[in-house]
Design a protein around this motif. Structure first.
Motif, PDB file in Angstrom:
ATOM      1  N   ILE A 111      33.330  77.537  61.469  1.00 35.74           N
ATOM      2  CA  ILE A 111      34.708  77.796  61.055  1.00 35.74           C
ATOM      3  C   ILE A 111      34.747  77.909  59.535  1.00 35.74           C
ATOM      4  N   PRO A 112      35.287  78.993  58.986  1.00 37.19           N
ATOM      5  CA  PRO A 112      35.287  79.174  57.529  1.00 37.19           C
ATOM      6  C   PRO A 112      36.214  78.189  56.833  1.00 37.19           C
ATOM      7  N   VAL A 113      35.701  77.538  55.791  1.00 35.18           N
ATOM      8  CA  VAL A 113      36.500  76.541  55.072  1.00 35.18           C
ATOM      9  C   VAL A 113      36.706  76.901  53.600  1.00 35.18           C
ATOM     10  N   ALA A 114      35.904  77.816  53.058  1.00 34.14           N
ATOM     11  CA  ALA A 114      36.076  78.211  51.651  1.00 34.14           C
ATOM     12  C   ALA A 114      35.482  79.582  51.421  1.00 34.14           C
ATOM     13  N   THR A 115      36.076  80.314  50.493  1.00 34.75           N
ATOM     14  CA  THR A 115      35.488  81.563  50.006  1.00 34.75           C
ATOM     15  C   THR A 115      35.306  81.439  48.495  1.00 34.75           C
ATOM     16  N   SER A 116      34.454  82.282  47.954  1.00 36.10           N
ATOM     17  CA  SER A 116      34.212  82.235  46.509  1.00 36.10           C
ATOM     18  C   SER A 116      33.829  83.608  45.999  1.00 36.10           C
ATOM     19  N   GLU A 117      34.503  84.037  44.940  1.00 32.65           N
ATOM     20  CA  GLU A 117      34.110  85.239  44.207  1.00 32.65           C
ATOM     21  C   GLU A 117      33.451  84.795  42.910  1.00 32.65           C
ATOM     22  N   LEU A 118      32.278  85.350  42.625  1.00 34.48           N
ATOM     23  CA  LEU A 118      31.480  84.934  41.481  1.00 34.48           C
ATOM     24  C   LEU A 118      31.482  85.985  40.389  1.00 34.48           C
ATOM     25  N   LYS A 119      31.521  85.536  39.151  1.00 37.80           N
ATOM     26  CA  LYS A 119      31.375  86.406  37.985  1.00 37.80           C
ATOM     27  C   LYS A 119      30.469  85.703  36.977  1.00 37.80           C
ATOM     28  N   THR A 120      29.724  86.469  36.235  1.00 33.81           N
ATOM     29  CA  THR A 120      28.925  85.887  35.160  1.00 33.81           C
ATOM     30  C   THR A 120      29.573  86.232  33.838  1.00 33.81           C
ATOM     31  N   ASP A 121      29.609  85.276  32.936  1.00 32.65           N
ATOM     32  CA  ASP A 121      30.284  85.488  31.659  1.00 32.65           C
ATOM     33  C   ASP A 121      29.564  86.492  30.773  1.00 32.65           C
TER      34      ASP A 121
ATOM     35  N   PRO B 241      48.087  79.504  57.401  1.00 31.49           N
ATOM     36  CA  PRO B 241      47.099  78.443  57.171  1.00 31.49           C
ATOM     37  C   PRO B 241      45.887  78.556  58.090  1.00 31.49           C
ATOM     38  N   SER B 242      45.678  79.742  58.651  1.00 26.68           N
ATOM     39  CA  SER B 242      44.659  79.913  59.685  1.00 26.68           C
ATOM     40  C   SER B 242      43.368  80.549  59.176  1.00 26.68           C
ATOM     41  N   GLY B 243      43.234  80.671  57.852  1.00 20.75           N
ATOM     42  CA  GLY B 243      42.003  81.190  57.279  1.00 20.75           C
ATOM     43  C   GLY B 243      41.222  80.091  56.587  1.00 20.75           C
ATOM     44  N   ALA B 244      40.401  80.460  55.628  1.00 18.57           N
ATOM     45  CA  ALA B 244      39.671  79.460  54.851  1.00 18.57           C
ATOM     46  C   ALA B 244      40.655  78.537  54.139  1.00 18.57           C
ATOM     47  N   LEU B 245      40.258  77.291  53.953  1.00 21.35           N
ATOM     48  CA  LEU B 245      41.150  76.285  53.372  1.00 21.35           C
ATOM     49  C   LEU B 245      41.374  76.478  51.882  1.00 21.35           C
ATOM     50  N   VAL B 246      40.378  77.026  51.186  1.00 19.88           N
ATOM     51  CA  VAL B 246      40.456  77.148  49.737  1.00 19.88           C
ATOM     52  C   VAL B 246      39.643  78.351  49.293  1.00 19.88           C
ATOM     53  N   HIS B 247      40.064  78.955  48.191  1.00 21.65           N
ATOM     54  CA  HIS B 247      39.396  80.135  47.642  1.00 21.65           C
ATOM     55  C   HIS B 247      39.076  79.855  46.174  1.00 21.65           C
ATOM     56  N   PHE B 248      37.801  79.953  45.822  1.00 20.81           N
ATOM     57  CA  PHE B 248      37.340  79.635  44.475  1.00 20.81           C
ATOM     58  C   PHE B 248      37.024  80.911  43.687  1.00 20.81           C
ATOM     59  N   ALA B 249      37.505  80.964  42.456  1.00 21.61           N
ATOM     60  CA  ALA B 249      37.083  81.975  41.482  1.00 21.61           C
ATOM     61  C   ALA B 249      36.134  81.274  40.516  1.00 21.61           C
ATOM     62  N   VAL B 250      34.898  81.756  40.439  1.00 17.65           N
ATOM     63  CA  VAL B 250      33.843  81.017  39.748  1.00 17.65           C
ATOM     64  C   VAL B 250      33.120  81.908  38.749  1.00 17.65           C
ATOM     65  N   SER B 251      32.910  81.383  37.536  1.00 18.73           N
ATOM     66  CA  SER B 251      32.029  82.011  36.554  1.00 18.73           C
ATOM     67  C   SER B 251      31.030  80.965  36.086  1.00 18.73           C
ATOM     68  N   ASN B 252      30.182  81.338  35.151  1.00 16.81           N
ATOM     69  CA  ASN B 252      29.243  80.367  34.584  1.00 16.81           C
ATOM     70  C   ASN B 252      29.962  79.235  33.866  1.00 16.81           C
ATOM     71  N   ALA B 253      31.186  79.518  33.377  1.00 17.90           N
ATOM     72  CA  ALA B 253      31.872  78.577  32.495  1.00 17.90           C
ATOM     73  C   ALA B 253      33.042  77.855  33.137  1.00 17.90           C
ATOM     74  N   GLN B 254      33.747  78.508  34.090  1.00 13.39           N
ATOM     75  CA  GLN B 254      34.973  77.914  34.614  1.00 13.39           C
ATOM     76  C   GLN B 254      35.111  78.148  36.119  1.00 13.39           C
ATOM     77  N   VAL B 255      35.925  77.283  36.738  1.00 13.93           N
ATOM     78  CA  VAL B 255      36.257  77.409  38.155  1.00 13.93           C
ATOM     79  C   VAL B 255      37.768  77.288  38.313  1.00 13.93           C
ATOM     80  N   PHE B 256      38.350  78.179  39.101  1.00  8.93           N
ATOM     81  CA  PHE B 256      39.752  78.092  39.485  1.00  8.93           C
ATOM     82  C   PHE B 256      39.831  78.179  41.006  1.00  8.93           C
ATOM     83  N   MET B 257      40.922  77.681  41.567  1.00  7.87           N
ATOM     84  CA  MET B 257      41.028  77.694  43.023  1.00  7.87           C
ATOM     85  C   MET B 257      42.473  77.841  43.466  1.00  7.87           C
TER      86      MET B 257
END
Length: 311
Positions: A145-155, A186-202
């Motif tokens: 069951i999917p609980v999180a997604t994440s999109e990654l970027k490098t600075d 509320p039936s998808g992933a619980l949280v979605h993260f935006a991630v780079s080398n320096a910062q994380v937002f959700m």
């Protein structure tokens, strides 16, 4: 070059998780079920391993009946409620558990065995959409069951704001009149993260361009962001600490708060920000060492969730 650097970050994260109790295979994305937003092999294996008597009954009806039932219950009740409380199913005595979270004190051997049987998996480049071939960099699963997604970027190439914009403008929860099961609330992933080398937002709720992202950073000597990490990326705490197997299971089982409307339907999920998670875990460790009845101070900046940390 940009893609190459992002792939390197994907590799680093997946390799770390795979060496610390997570499952990860190169062909995982091909086995993902877009329509149900499930990774069926893990869901079936979880039930078979953790609840063999229930599996005997389910096997008579076939895999499809279980997968459809899980999807229907997630749509009706939300992902968090189904993971925490399981589902009812014809032919199965009692509740069919879809995860087992470690209790605070009990050491029941059956519970411990089910807890150890939890299957955490990270899948990269997941083609999730029912309307196009868009893919998300990383998706985290618990027992299929999917609980999180994440999109990654490098600075070196793009910033964390680019990942946020990607969610806001290119990852709508509805497209062409159809709901995207992985991204819906509320039936998808619980949280979605935006991630780079320096910062994380959700965020816990994607709403197109109106989506509100909150920082999930450690802070840098009283300022925003994250401190320098002599051993790697500033944001490596996310996959090394927060996504640590036991940490992640505890977070899903105990820390996320579902707010409900008058009809009892979830209208918001409160996912702890890093400083809240850090503060409460430090408090728990201290109380276990010093015993109850002590006084403690929780110090956060204005509007950063002191009430929820204390609660």
């Amino acid at each position: 070059m940009n893609i190459h650097k992002e792939i390197s970050l994907e590799n680093e994260i997946c390799d770390h998780l795979a060496s610390h109790g997570w499952l990860h295979e190169a062909e995982d994305a091909k086995r993902y079920d877009r329509a149900r937003a499930l990774y069926a092999p893990d869901l079936l294996e979880w039930v078979k391993t953790s609840q063999p008597k229930a599996w005997e009954a389910i096997a008579k009806s076939g895999d499809t009946a279980l997968l459809d039932r899980v999807r229907k219950q997630i749509d009706a009740r939300g992902t968090l409620d189904v993971l925490r409380h399981g589902i009812e199913m014809i032919g199965v005595d009692g509740t069919l558990k879809l995860a087992e979270f470690k209790p605070a004190l009990a050491e029941n051997p059956e519970i411990v065995a089910r807890h150890q049987a939890n299957r955490l998996r990270v899948i990269r480049q997941v083609k999730y959409s029912l309307a196009n071939e868009n893919s998300i960099d990383l998706v985290l699963f618990l027992n299929g069951i999917p609980v999180a997604t994440s999109e990654l970027k490098t600075d070196f190439t793009q910033s964390v704001e680019d990942a946020i914009d990607q969610y806001r403008y290119d990852r709508p929860p509805k497209l062409g009149g159809r709901t995207e099961p992985l991204l819906s609330f509320p039936s998808g992933a619980l949280v979605h993260f935006a991630v780079s080398n320096a910062q994380v937002f959700m965020t816990t709720k994607l709403e197109g361009k109106a989506t509100r992202f909150l920082p999930f950073n450690k802070g840098d000597d009283g300022a925003a962001g994250n401190p320098l990490n002599p051993h790697g990326h500033r944001t490596s705490y996310l996959w090394e600490e927060v996504w640590d197997r036991e940490s992640w299971l505890e977070l899903i089982g105990r820390y996320i708060i579902a707010q409900k409307d008058k009809k009892g339907q979830p209208n918001a999920l409160i996912f702890p920000r890093y400083h809240q998670l850090d503060a409460t875990r430090k408090l728990v460790r201290t109380v276990l060492q010093e015993g109850p009845g002590q006084k403690y101070l929780i110090q956060h900046s204005a509007g950063s969730g002191k009430t929820n940390s204390i609660a």
